[in-house]
Design an enzyme around this catalytic site. Structure first.
Site, PDB file in Angstrom:
ATOM      1  N   LYS A 191       0.839  -1.207   0.000  1.00 49.31           N
ATOM      2  CA  LYS A 191       0.000   0.000   0.000  1.00 49.31           C
ATOM      3  C   LYS A 191       0.878   1.262   0.000  1.00 49.31           C
ATOM      4  O   LYS A 191       0.621   2.210  -0.721  1.00 49.31           O
ATOM      5  CB  LYS A 191      -0.927   0.010   1.224  1.00 49.31           C
ATOM      6  CG  LYS A 191      -1.830  -1.208   1.323  1.00 49.31           C
ATOM      7  CD  LYS A 191      -2.795  -1.122   2.484  1.00 49.31           C
ATOM      8  CE  LYS A 191      -2.149  -1.131   3.863  1.00 49.31           C
ATOM      9  NZ  LYS A 191      -1.517  -2.417   4.239  1.00 49.31           N
ATOM     10  N   ARG A 250      -9.265   0.092   9.424  1.00 51.60           N
ATOM     11  CA  ARG A 250      -8.837  -1.294   9.626  1.00 51.60           C
ATOM     12  C   ARG A 250      -9.896  -2.105  10.348  1.00 51.60           C
ATOM     13  O   ARG A 250      -9.699  -3.292  10.579  1.00 51.60           O
ATOM     14  CB  ARG A 250      -7.569  -1.309  10.485  1.00 51.60           C
ATOM     15  CG  ARG A 250      -6.256  -1.493   9.711  1.00 51.60           C
ATOM     16  CD  ARG A 250      -5.149  -1.351  10.720  1.00 51.60           C
ATOM     17  NE  ARG A 250      -3.919  -1.984  10.381  1.00 51.60           N
ATOM     18  CZ  ARG A 250      -2.881  -1.360   9.816  1.00 51.60           C
ATOM     19  NH1 ARG A 250      -2.987  -0.111   9.455  1.00 51.60           N
ATOM     20  NH2 ARG A 250      -1.757  -1.999   9.626  1.00 51.60           N
ATOM     21  N   ARG A 253      11.833  -6.273   4.372  1.00 53.47           N
ATOM     22  CA  ARG A 253      11.558  -4.833   4.265  1.00 53.47           C
ATOM     23  C   ARG A 253      12.481  -4.039   5.191  1.00 53.47           C
ATOM     24  O   ARG A 253      12.766  -4.437   6.310  1.00 53.47           O
ATOM     25  CB  ARG A 253      10.106  -4.562   4.661  1.00 53.47           C
ATOM     26  CG  ARG A 253       9.777  -3.077   4.683  1.00 53.47           C
ATOM     27  CD  ARG A 253       8.306  -2.819   4.640  1.00 53.47           C
ATOM     28  NE  ARG A 253       7.654  -3.008   5.928  1.00 53.47           N
ATOM     29  CZ  ARG A 253       6.367  -2.774   6.136  1.00 53.47           C
ATOM     30  NH1 ARG A 253       5.593  -2.370   5.148  1.00 53.47           N
ATOM     31  NH2 ARG A 253       5.837  -2.979   7.321  1.00 53.47           N
ATOM     32  N   ARG A 255      11.782  -2.169  10.677  1.00 56.91           N
ATOM     33  CA  ARG A 255      10.727  -1.694  11.568  1.00 56.91           C
ATOM     34  C   ARG A 255      10.601  -2.634  12.762  1.00 56.91           C
ATOM     35  O   ARG A 255      10.762  -3.843  12.605  1.00 56.91           O
ATOM     36  CB  ARG A 255       9.407  -1.677  10.795  1.00 56.91           C
ATOM     37  CG  ARG A 255       8.900  -0.267  10.546  1.00 56.91           C
ATOM     38  CD  ARG A 255       7.758  -0.261   9.605  1.00 56.91           C
ATOM     39  NE  ARG A 255       6.565  -0.899  10.158  1.00 56.91           N
ATOM     40  CZ  ARG A 255       5.360  -0.808   9.602  1.00 56.91           C
ATOM     41  NH1 ARG A 255       5.209  -0.123   8.484  1.00 56.91           N
ATOM     42  NH2 ARG A 255       4.324  -1.402  10.136  1.00 56.91           N
ATOM     43  N   ARG A 298       0.193  -9.821  13.124  1.00 50.13           N
ATOM     44  CA  ARG A 298      -0.421  -8.754  12.319  1.00 50.13           C
ATOM     45  C   ARG A 298      -1.312  -9.352  11.229  1.00 50.13           C
ATOM     46  O   ARG A 298      -2.373  -8.817  10.923  1.00 50.13           O
ATOM     47  CB  ARG A 298       0.667  -7.868  11.690  1.00 50.13           C
ATOM     48  CG  ARG A 298       1.321  -6.947  12.731  1.00 50.13           C
ATOM     49  CD  ARG A 298       2.669  -6.463  12.284  1.00 50.13           C
ATOM     50  NE  ARG A 298       2.628  -5.558  11.164  1.00 50.13           N
ATOM     51  CZ  ARG A 298       3.667  -5.341  10.341  1.00 50.13           C
ATOM     52  NH1 ARG A 298       4.806  -5.978  10.526  1.00 50.13           N
ATOM     53  NH2 ARG A 298       3.563  -4.488   9.365  1.00 50.13           N
TER      54      ARG A 298
END
Ligand code: AMP
Length: 217
Positions: free
Chosen positions: A13, A88, A127, A159, A170
């Site tokens: 996204k 969400r 990532r 992160r 998640r």
């Protein structure tokens, strides 16, 4: 136009938003970025949110909705908004409808980026993000040179929630709380699903075409 990018963590996204901002001049509102910013400034809301974020849990609706409402009141939002990571939950979606309606606006369409969970897990594990400007990298497909951000020179890091155990949580939280939004927006006839198991550029070709088609109407 107000556009929502829906998709599980790692579906791209943020990367799609980056391209849309460049081509269409919209503003991206990522509640994840807003919360991380509050956390880094150690505001009371940020510190509270951080307790949920580090575990991969959702931050309570009231707190996120308030942060979103404040951001939406800034004048740059008049150009058009890309919502990334909000709503969400169905409660947040209903609230967003109400907030936009108060402004005489609506959510124009929802792009649902669908990807298999095994792809998402490996993407999130590789990532990396710039600790200063937030630009995203991937150690396999788009590695930073010497751990420095090509955009601002900031340090590129992992992160805190891109750890395998937190990623799995998640994705579970996504399935339980966010996936029901697919039905919610299908019911409003504004949802378009696209295949997210492709490169950022290939996905973006579809995204760009869909936005252009709607801008014309
Ligand atoms: P993201 O950057 O979108 O992956 O979000 C990172 C984390 O911020 C999530 O795992 C949640 O803990 C929190 N968060 C971001 N957006 C929301 C939201 N709309 N509702 C609840 N929690 C959120």
């Amino acid at each position: 136009m107000n556009i929502l990018l829906l998709g599980a963590p790692g579906s791209g996204k943020g990367s799609q938003s980056e391209q849309i901002l460049k081509d269409f001049g919209y503003v991206q509102i990522s509640t994840g970025d807003l919360l991380r910013d509050s956390l880094s400034r150690k505001t009371p809301d940020g510190l509270l949110a951080g307790e949920y974020m580090v575990k991969g849990e959702l931050v309570p609706d009231d707190l996120v909705i308030e942060i979103l409402r404040e951001r939406l009141n800034r004048p740059d939002c008049l150009k058009g908004v890309i919502f990334d990571g909000f709503p969400r939950t169905v409660i947040q979606a209903e609230k967003l409808d109400a907030i936009l309606e108060e402004k005489g606006e609506k959510l124009d369409f929802v792009l649902n980026i669908e990807s298999p969970f095994n792809v998402l897990i490996s993407r999130l594990l590789s990532r990396r993000v710039c600790s200063s400007c937030g630009k995203t990298y991937n150690m396999i497909s788009n590695p930073p040179s010497g751990n420095k951000c090509s955009q601002c020179g900031g340090e590129v890091i992992s992160r805190a929630d891109d750890r395998e155990d937190v990623i799995k949580n998640r994705l579970e939280v996504y399935t339980q709380n966010t996936l029901p939004l697919v039905r919610y927006f299908e019911g409003k006839n504004i949802l378009i699903s696209i295949n997210g198991d492709r490169t950022v550029q290939d996905i973006y070709k579809d995204v760009k075409r869909l936005i252009e088609e709607r801008e014309k109407n």
